[in-house]
Design an enzyme around this catalytic site. Sequence first.
Site, PDB file in Angstrom:
ATOM      1  N   ASP A 167       0.867  -1.185   0.000  1.00 28.33           N
ATOM      2  CA  ASP A 167       0.000   0.000   0.000  1.00 28.33           C
ATOM      3  C   ASP A 167       0.903   1.234   0.000  1.00 28.33           C
ATOM      4  O   ASP A 167       1.613   1.489   0.969  1.00 28.33           O
ATOM      5  CB  ASP A 167      -0.892  -0.019   1.236  1.00 28.33           C
ATOM      6  CG  ASP A 167      -1.996   1.031   1.189  1.00 28.33           C
ATOM      7  OD1 ASP A 167      -2.118   1.707   0.144  1.00 28.33           O
ATOM      8  OD2 ASP A 167      -2.715   1.175   2.177  1.00 28.33           O
ATOM      9  N   ASP A 216      -2.712   2.494  -6.187  1.00 28.21           N
ATOM     10  CA  ASP A 216      -1.718   2.574  -5.112  1.00 28.21           C
ATOM     11  C   ASP A 216      -1.652   1.363  -4.192  1.00 28.21           C
ATOM     12  O   ASP A 216      -0.966   1.412  -3.166  1.00 28.21           O
ATOM     13  CB  ASP A 216      -1.960   3.837  -4.273  1.00 28.21           C
ATOM     14  CG  ASP A 216      -3.338   3.858  -3.612  1.00 28.21           C
ATOM     15  OD1 ASP A 216      -4.206   3.078  -4.038  1.00 28.21           O
ATOM     16  OD2 ASP A 216      -3.524   4.647  -2.677  1.00 28.21           O
ATOM     17  N   GLU A 217      -2.343   0.283  -4.520  1.00 32.15           N
ATOM     18  CA  GLU A 217      -2.232  -0.903  -3.667  1.00 32.15           C
ATOM     19  C   GLU A 217      -2.494  -2.170  -4.471  1.00 32.15           C
ATOM     20  O   GLU A 217      -3.211  -2.158  -5.476  1.00 32.15           O
ATOM     21  CB  GLU A 217      -3.185  -0.824  -2.474  1.00 32.15           C
ATOM     22  CG  GLU A 217      -4.643  -0.747  -2.837  1.00 32.15           C
ATOM     23  CD  GLU A 217      -5.562  -0.801  -1.601  1.00 32.15           C
ATOM     24  OE1 GLU A 217      -5.269  -1.575  -0.671  1.00 32.15           O
ATOM     25  OE2 GLU A 217      -6.562  -0.060  -1.593  1.00 32.15           O
TER      26      GLU A 217
END
Length: 354
Positions: A9, A103-104
């Site tokens: 993350d 983003d993860e």
Amino acid sequence: MTRKIVHIDMDAFYASVELRENPQLRGLPVVVAWESIRSVIVAASYEARKYGLRSAMSVRRARQLCPHAIYIAPNFTLYRDVSRQVRAIFMQYTDRIEPLSLDEAYLDVTVNHKGIASATEVARRIQQEIFQQTSLTASAGVAPNKFLAKIASDWNKPNGICVIPPSKVLAFLQDLPLEKIPGVGRVTLAKFHRLNMKTIADLRQRSQWELTYHFGRHGHRLYELARGIDMREVDGNQPSQQVSTETTFDRDLPYIQLQEPLDAIATKLWEQVLRKRKFGRTVTLKLKTASFRIVTRSQTYSSPMYSVDDIRQAAAMLLERVEADKRHTLYRLVGLGVSTFAEVDEVDAQMSLL
């Protein structure tokens, strides 16, 4: 074989990218959002979070909490480019990657390209390479399944790592607040509290029958999660369920003024459809009234939408089906989406004719 799952993350991703591009702003409360008071925050730097600012908070509220915050308009082209860099790093270690957003992502490193026995070591190397190549930090969770790995990645933010070995799963979960379960929102949490449940330990005391009675089909999954059980595999081929876009108006609009912004939304949606090559047969209209009531209308057609005019016409017909008081109801948001996507072969054949 016990799985070795890593959840990566990125830390305050959009805000961190902007701070990298504008180093003179480091240490200041930076907010990624359009500055309109009717907009919402896309991301907030850790300095801004100290004032209570967070993603999805209205800019109006953010200005009250932190009047001196610095606002930067989102640059999703840049964020996608950085996300692709990070994805390339993941692929050095495994092909089993399941992105959740820019983003993860989940990574299954049980068997990895570099033959590293320790999933913790894999996570550390990925963190190091992300920083070396992008100057950004990421947090990692390492666990035997996706549920635990996602919780763990949030444990030591920013730039941290949390490892939950199989032998420590039940101990780790024991005192965990129920709001830490991914997907548990305000409504479900309130129901937990009414049933006098606040931690995983409380949840574990309830039978599967009781949880199913109160939470329906989700009750069985809650029963398993309370025991650290999650059999879902890391799946990199999950199809998108919908391509959509929406906009919040600077001022509330009456029904008769919705057609123009709806046409603009249709154009934005068509650009996404073309970019992603996701041509759908179902069109969904979303409206939010000034009193925050959500109104949706949907229609499925026999063939996909292959032009912006198709989407505009479908949207206009859906708008006509809104049974609100058209003289007095005001609207603050309009959105449009397409789903029920055509197969790749059908798309290729159709696009070759256009």
